[in-house]
Design a protein around this motif. Structure first.
Motif, short mmCIF file in Angstrom:
data_model
loop_
_atom_site.label_atom_id
_atom_site.label_comp_id
_atom_site.label_asym_id
_atom_site.label_seq_id
_atom_site.Cartn_x
_atom_site.Cartn_y
_atom_site.Cartn_z
N GLU A 227 119.21 -75.60 -19.83
CA GLU A 227 118.18 -75.67 -19.78
C GLU A 227 117.57 -74.46 -20.54
OE1 GLU A 227 114.70 -74.97 -17.29
OE2 GLU A 227 115.96 -76.28 -18.19
N ALA A 228 118.62 -72.87 -20.88
CA ALA A 228 118.64 -71.90 -21.51
C ALA A 228 118.60 -72.23 -22.98
CB ALA A 228 119.75 -71.04 -21.48
N GLU A 229 119.07 -72.96 -23.51
CA GLU A 229 118.95 -73.27 -25.13
C GLU A 229 118.01 -73.83 -25.31
OE1 GLU A 229 124.02 -74.17 -25.80
OE2 GLU A 229 122.64 -75.15 -25.01
N MET A 230 117.70 -74.91 -24.52
CA MET A 230 116.34 -75.29 -25.10
C MET A 230 115.47 -74.53 -24.58
SD MET A 230 116.29 -79.11 -22.66
CE MET A 230 117.29 -78.55 -21.61
N LEU A 231 114.63 -73.86 -23.96
CA LEU A 231 114.77 -72.63 -23.42
C LEU A 231 113.92 -71.61 -24.77
CD1 LEU A 231 114.24 -71.33 -19.71
CD2 LEU A 231 112.00 -72.47 -20.61
N GLU A 232 115.56 -71.59 -24.91
CA GLU A 232 115.37 -70.60 -26.49
C GLU A 232 114.68 -71.87 -28.10
OE1 GLU A 232 115.87 -67.51 -29.35
OE2 GLU A 232 115.48 -67.79 -27.70
N ILE A 233 114.76 -72.15 -27.88
CA ILE A 233 114.48 -73.51 -28.76
C ILE A 233 112.81 -74.16 -29.44
CG2 ILE A 233 113.94 -75.63 -29.85
CD1 ILE A 233 117.42 -76.58 -29.38
N ASN A 234 112.26 -73.66 -27.88
CA ASN A 234 110.90 -73.62 -26.94
C ASN A 234 110.99 -72.24 -27.84
OD1 ASN A 234 110.98 -76.09 -26.32
ND2 ASN A 234 110.40 -75.11 -23.93
N ARG A 235 110.94 -71.31 -28.01
CA ARG A 235 110.58 -70.19 -27.65
C ARG A 235 110.74 -69.75 -29.86
NH1 ARG A 235 112.20 -65.26 -30.23
NH2 ARG A 235 114.73 -65.88 -30.31
N LEU A 236 111.78 -70.61 -30.49
CA LEU A 236 111.29 -70.44 -31.65
C LEU A 236 110.77 -71.11 -32.49
CD1 LEU A 236 115.71 -70.40 -31.96
CD2 LEU A 236 114.53 -68.33 -32.68
N TYR A 237 110.81 -72.62 -31.78
CA TYR A 237 109.13 -73.71 -32.11
C TYR A 237 108.56 -72.54 -32.52
CZ TYR A 237 112.53 -77.70 -32.23
OH TYR A 237 113.22 -78.87 -32.81
N ARG A 238 108.30 -71.87 -31.34
CA ARG A 238 106.43 -71.16 -31.54
C ARG A 238 106.68 -69.81 -32.07
NH1 ARG A 238 106.98 -74.86 -28.63
NH2 ARG A 238 106.22 -74.55 -26.09
N ILE A 239 107.87 -69.49 -33.08
CA ILE A 239 107.50 -68.67 -33.56
C ILE A 239 107.33 -69.15 -35.50
CG2 ILE A 239 109.50 -67.05 -35.03
CD1 ILE A 239 110.45 -66.38 -32.55
N ILE A 240 107.84 -70.61 -35.64
CA ILE A 240 108.42 -71.41 -36.25
C ILE A 240 106.32 -71.46 -36.49
CG2 ILE A 240 108.52 -74.11 -37.76
CD1 ILE A 240 111.42 -73.16 -36.36
N GLY A 241 106.84 -72.40 -35.61
CA GLY A 241 104.75 -73.03 -36.52
C GLY A 241 103.66 -71.64 -36.17
N SER A 242 103.97 -70.46 -35.58
CA SER A 242 102.41 -68.96 -35.88
C SER A 242 103.31 -69.08 -37.47
CB SER A 242 103.35 -68.25 -35.06
OG SER A 242 102.77 -66.49 -35.56
N CYS A 243 104.25 -68.62 -38.06
CA CYS A 243 104.55 -68.23 -39.54
C CYS A 243 103.70 -69.61 -40.45
CB CYS A 243 106.38 -68.29 -40.02
SG CYS A 243 106.95 -66.80 -38.46
N GLU A 244 103.89 -71.17 -39.89
CA GLU A 244 103.74 -71.93 -40.85
C GLU A 244 102.57 -71.91 -40.86
OE1 GLU A 244 106.02 -76.27 -40.63
OE2 GLU A 244 104.73 -76.03 -39.18
N LYS A 245 101.05 -71.66 -40.58
CA LYS A 245 99.85 -71.11 -40.28
C LYS A 245 99.97 -69.76 -41.41
CE LYS A 245 99.10 -72.63 -35.55
NZ LYS A 245 99.44 -73.01 -35.24
N LYS A 246 100.90 -69.41 -41.74
CA LYS A 246 100.70 -68.09 -41.96
C LYS A 246 100.77 -68.10 -43.45
CE LYS A 246 101.11 -64.43 -38.60
NZ LYS A 246 100.59 -63.74 -38.78
N LEU A 247 101.75 -69.06 -43.43
CA LEU A 247 101.92 -70.13 -45.36
C LEU A 247 101.04 -70.75 -45.36
CD1 LEU A 247 105.81 -69.34 -44.13
CD2 LEU A 247 104.12 -68.47 -46.05
N LYS A 248 100.31 -70.81 -44.92
CA LYS A 248 99.50 -72.44 -45.13
C LYS A 248 98.15 -71.68 -46.14
CE LYS A 248 99.36 -76.07 -42.36
NZ LYS A 248 99.05 -76.18 -40.83
#
Length: 248
Positions: A227-248
């Motif tokens: 559970e903890a590992e998946m929650l960490e992936i969710n957190r990292l995914y949000r960072i990736i998504g936010s950064c992708e928007k900045k790079l568009k």
């Protein structure tokens, strides 16, 4: 309020100098990248089916039959140290520089003033790449591997573990906990036509369509995440998504 990408960069601001320093000190020597070795002996441990991914002044990084690994060059056999141009004096100096840099690092909690991120740390591409590397490290952890023996009840999957391709996750909204599948749970041991002579503990494995995008070695099954590992992936995914928007 800072978004995910900016929050990540600000919390890492105090480490900017160290990151730059270590980046220079540990610049990989790509001449050995993708070199394949039947075995690699590290101290008393022996790794098989080794593919070298990078070599630094102090370390060797590689994949092997059971996952990913790294080791200090000083722990290799003498002939392999020579092969990878290990220089004990240079390695010692590099390790000391790393220790000195760590000693100079002041944690954010020890400084009440808001740190000013270095220009490199403001780069959304760098932040995103670091988040992706962390996701890959979680998703591609080594799994238990045993030799097949007569009488073992091993269920064989064909062809291989996974179909080609992968769905790119919606990094802003996906919850990888909802797509975790335990398709191997009912079998004590599983394997595929890609893994002759070895088997894996079925209850230790998972498949997840929303992490498959980051599977590195598809000839190996993937560890069942906590559970903890998946929650960490969710957190990292949000960072990736936010950064992708900045790079568009």
């Amino acid at each position: 309020m800072l978004d995910n990408c900016e929050a990540e960069t600000h919390t890492r601001g105090m480490r900017a100098t160290i990151v730059v320093l270590l980046g220079v000190l540990l610049c990989s020597l790509s001449v050995w990248a993708e070199e394949k070795l039947a075995v690699l002996k590290v101290g008393s441990e022996v790794y098989s089916n080794v593919t070298v991914t990078s070599v630094t002044t102090t370390d060797i990084y590689f994949s092997h039959g059971q996952g990913m690994g790294n080791a200090k060059l000083k722990r290799l056999e003498p002939e392999m140290q020579k092969h990878f141009h290990y220089d004990a004096a240079k390695a010692s100096a590099t390790e000391q520089q790393q220790k000195d840099a760590n000693a100079r690092y002041v944690p954010p909690s020890a400084n009440t003033s808001r740190p000013t991120p270095a220009p490199e740390e403001e780069d959304p591409k760098a932040v995103m790449e670091e988040a992706i590397a962390k996701v890959k490290a979680i998703v591609n952890q080594p799994v238990t591997q045993v030799s097949r023996k007569s009488g073992m009840n091993v269920s064989i999957y064909k062809p291989g573990w996974f179909h080609d391709g992968a769905i790119k996750p919606d990094f802003d909204t996906v919850d990888v906990r909802a797509t975790q599948e335990f398709i191997y749970d009912k079998h004590p041991y599983v394997s595929t036509d890609q893994n002759p002579g070895v088997a894996f503990n079925g209850p230790e494995l998972e498949f997840n369509a929303m992490t498959k995008y980051f599977y590195v070695d598809r000839s190996l099954p993937k560890k069942k995440l906590t559970e903890a590992e998946m929650l960490e992936i969710n957190r990292l995914y949000r960072i990736i998504g936010s950064c992708e928007k900045k790079l568009k």
